[in-house]
Each structure stands twice: as C-alpha cells, then as structure tokens.
Scaffold this motif. Structure first.
Motif, PDB file in Angstrom:
ATOM      1  N   ASP A  33       2.125   1.595  -3.473  1.00  0.00           N
ATOM      2  CA  ASP A  33       1.017   2.012  -4.336  1.00  0.00           C
ATOM      3  C   ASP A  33       0.767   3.521  -4.216  1.00  0.00           C
ATOM      4  N   TYR A  34       0.959   4.045  -3.019  1.00  0.00           N
ATOM      5  CA  TYR A  34       0.780   5.484  -2.801  1.00  0.00           C
ATOM      6  C   TYR A  34       1.697   6.281  -3.738  1.00  0.00           C
ATOM      7  N   LEU A  65       6.508   1.448 -10.481  1.00  0.00           N
ATOM      8  CA  LEU A  65       5.701   0.248 -10.668  1.00  0.00           C
ATOM      9  C   LEU A  65       6.585  -0.992 -10.774  1.00  0.00           C
ATOM     10  N   SER A  74       0.835  -1.199   0.000  1.00  0.00           N
ATOM     11  CA  SER A  74       0.000   0.000   0.000  1.00  0.00           C
ATOM     12  C   SER A  74       0.873   1.254   0.000  1.00  0.00           C
ATOM     13  N   ARG A 106       7.745  -1.856  -7.364  1.00  0.00           N
ATOM     14  CA  ARG A 106       6.640  -2.456  -6.620  1.00  0.00           C
ATOM     15  C   ARG A 106       6.451  -3.920  -7.023  1.00  0.00           C
ATOM     16  N   VAL A 148       3.298   5.095  -6.522  1.00  0.00           N
ATOM     17  CA  VAL A 148       2.944   4.830  -7.924  1.00  0.00           C
ATOM     18  C   VAL A 148       1.790   5.751  -8.338  1.00  0.00           C
ATOM     19  N   GLY A 149       0.798   5.881  -7.476  1.00  0.00           N
ATOM     20  CA  GLY A 149      -0.361   6.719  -7.777  1.00  0.00           C
ATOM     21  C   GLY A 149      -0.047   8.201  -7.824  1.00  0.00           C
TER      22      GLY A 149
END
Length: 200
Positions: A92-93, A190, A89, A193, A95-96
């Motif tokens: 992902d933060y 990404l 998570s 990740r 990447v976003g």
C-alpha cells in the motif's frame, strides 16, 4: 552556485542524471552537463576523474536511493504485527507513492542496462545489489505472510514473487514514460497488490 564541494558534486550528479535519463549516456556530453549546471571543467574533474567515473557515481547513488525507498516502505509497514497485514501495508505504501515515484525519476536502471557505454562490471554489480536487496526484503515479507496464512493453494516461490515486484516497478517506469502519465505505475502496483492479497 553553492561553494560547498559536496553540494557541487551532488548538483553535477543531479544534472547528469536528468540528462542521461532524457538523452542516454552516450548522447550526454560533459559539456552538456557543465552548461546545464553552470559549472566548469575544473569543478567537474575535481569530483570525477572521467565521464566513466561519473557514470559509476550516478549508478551507485541511484541504487542507494532506491534501497532507501525500499527501507522507507519497510519502515512504514513495521507497525503491523500480523505478517500478512505487514506485507499488504508495505505494498500500500508504494501504491500510495506511485505518482511521487514517477515524478522523482524516469529510472536510471533502464539507461544503464540498454547502453553499452554504461553497462560495465562495476555498474552491473551496483544494479544487481539493488535487485538482490529488493528480493531478500520482499521475499522475507512474503514468506512471513504465507506462513501466517496457510493454504492448500500452490503459491509462487517468495523470491520469484519478490522479483516480480521489481519487474512491475521497472516496467511501470517504461509505461509511464511511453504514455506521459504516472497512472500506469499506480495501476500496475495495485494489480500486484491485488494478486498478492488473493494468494493470502
């Protein structure tokens, strides 16, 4: 132009950071900063005793913002109770937020580390504080995730893998600047990740 002294100082720092990232520190004169900021030498020297003092303030502020970004990522992932899910998570933060990261800055660290005029003991200590801050926080996440997902696989040392994330982000800034696109930052985050997920 705002009359508040703190706001004036921040405005000068905003302009200086943009010019230093674009032109380099040595090529950015106080006069250029003042012209862009529509300010006076009196205002500049009220807040900064010299151009060197401005450099220290720039780097200190950049590091504080960078560590604030790290803290925001940790906070975004904190609701996850499973350590592995928390780690993913957290990644992902970023990447976003890849496009926002590159639109907010071109990375002052690059300018600091390649210019002798900027790389003094004080600024080097500020940059090291950022590197260590990221290393400690991300290694803690990795260590927790690895413990929650035991395996016979030989995994990287958490601190080394944490440093790799810092390298990915800084390298992402270079690639984005070279290509004129925010996409390399998102792509490289990404990939990182995906590699971490494979280790879990």
């Amino acid at each position: 132009m705002p009359r508040d002294g703190g706001t004036t100082r921040e405005h000068l720092l905003d302009i200086a950071e943009r010019l230093v990232e674009r032109n380099g520190f040595a090529a950015t004169s106080v006069d250029m900063i003042l012209s862009e900021a529509r300010s006076s030498k009196g205002a500049f020297f009220h807040h900064f005793s010299s151009k060197r003092a401005l450099a220290h303030a720039l780097v200190e502020r950049y590091v504080a913002t960078d560590l604030g970004t790290l803290a925001a990522g940790l906070e975004a992932a904190s609701a996850e109770t499973d350590p592995a899910a928390r780690l993913l998570s957290f990644l992902d933060y970023f990447v976003g937020r890849a496009e926002a990261l590159t639109s907010e800055s071109a990375c002052l660290y690059i300018a600091v580390l390649v210019e002798q005029d900027l790389l003094d003991e004080q600024n080097a200590a500020h940059v090291e504080r950022a590197i260590v801050g990221w290393r400690v926080a991300v290694a803690d996440l990795l260590r927790g995730a690895f413990a929650a997902r035991p395996t016979a696989m030989v995994r990287p040392v958490p601190e080394d893998l944490a440093d790799q994330l810092f390298v990915v982000i800084e390298g992402g800034f270079l690639m984005c600047r070279a290509t004129g696109s925010p996409e390399p930052m998102r792509t490289q985050l990404l990939v990182y990740r995906q590699l971490v997920a494979a280790l879990l």
